[in-house]
Scaffold this motif. Structure first.
Motif: not given
Length: 301
Positions: A34-40, A45-51, A53-57
């Motif tokens: 839960v956050s104001r903006s939803g998805r990161p 916060i990482t070295s890649s703009p691509t989500p 694999g675990w984030s889909h869970s």
């Protein structure tokens, strides 16, 4: 076979919060952020703009911590709730950028005394809830929800924690994790740390039926955030120097003389501590390392 554990992470799209979500997914837990903006914004916060694999869970929800009506329903049935929100400086960044406030006045306010009316955290939380209800009602009637309040240490580090803990306790959540801090730093006002300690004290005292776990990490780093690597190197050097001087500079430099930890280590420790019912109260740096190692050993079995 044991039932799947449910965890709700407030601030789960942040630097540490996202890693807590990852660690929980690795245990096959049901994870909600839960956050104001939803998805990161993954590149922040990482070295890649691509989500990854675990984030889909993960279920990525939008919600304002100061508007409980937006998220209280998510707490029911949760085993664990984590508060991973906070601010480092109180300056009104948008005000500074737009010219409404100078950087000097923002810093002066941050290093000044606590704002008036902040003496009773529970009373302040009650008022925040009342203001939230009025704002939601006004929004439903088409009058707009009002502007976002100026965030202070008292609001973000303390009041939002107490508010979330109160709602979690009412929802029957088993354990509440709060990301506090090991110490302050010379560049931060003393209120940064004191408001976190006050949050720990109030949560432990007011909600004894819910296991409170207060994580006190040092400076956290990761190679995906290059600036953290340099600061971590300085903190490591400070830790060595503090040891050589018998701890004489620790009181002044605070977290800058504590051994820094990789953010993934702290995240693994958070999830391991929540899963271990014997862990309660403040969790200092050595125990964070022990818990992370304990979690790593389990993956080797």
């Amino acid at each position: 076979m044991s039932a799947t554990k449910r965890i709700v992470v407030f601030g789960g799209n942040g630097f540490l919060g996202s890693r807590i979500c990852r660690a929980a997914v690795a245990r096959n837990w049901d994870v909600t952020s839960v956050s104001r903006s939803g998805r990161p914004n993954w590149l922040s916060i990482t070295s890649s703009p691509t989500p990854p694999g675990w984030s889909h869970s993960v279920t990525w929800e939008r919600g304002d911590i100061f508007r409980p009506a937006q998220w209280t329903s998510l707490l029911y049935g949760a085993d664990y709730v984590v508060h991973s929100l906070g601010i480092l400086l109180e300056a009104d960044y948008k005000g500074v950028i737009s010219g409404r406030e100078s950087p000097i006045s923002g810093l002066a306010r941050a290093f000044g005394p606590a704002p008036a009316g902040a003496a009773n955290p529970l009373e302040r939380v009650r008022r925040l809830e009342e203001e939230s209800e009025k704002s939601e009602t006004k929004k439903e009637e088409g009058g707009g929800g009002g502007g976002a309040p100026q965030l202070t240490y008292e609001m973000m580090n303390r009041d939002s924690t107490i508010l979330l803990a109160k709602e979690a306790a009412q929802a029957g959540v088993g354990a509440f994790g709060f990301v506090s801090a090991a110490a302050g730093a010379p560049v931060l006002p003393s209120r940064y740390l004191s408001t976190k300690r006050e949050a720990e004290e109030v949560v432990a005292r007011e909600f004894p039926g819910m296991r409170g776990v207060f994580f006190r990490p040092p400076f956290m780093y990761d190679k995906s955030r290059g600036v953290t690597m340099g600061v971590a190197a300085m903190a490591t050097a400070g830790s060595v120097f503090d040891g050589l001087t018998g701890g004489r500079v620790g009181g002044f430099l605070g977290s800058m003389v504590m051994k820094p930890l990789k953010v993934d280590v702290v995240a693994d420790a958070v999830v391991e501590a929540l899963a271990d019912e014997s862990v309660k109260g403040p969790v200092e740096v050595p125990q964070l390392e022990q818990l992370a190692e304990q979690a790593w050993r389990k993956t080797m079995l």
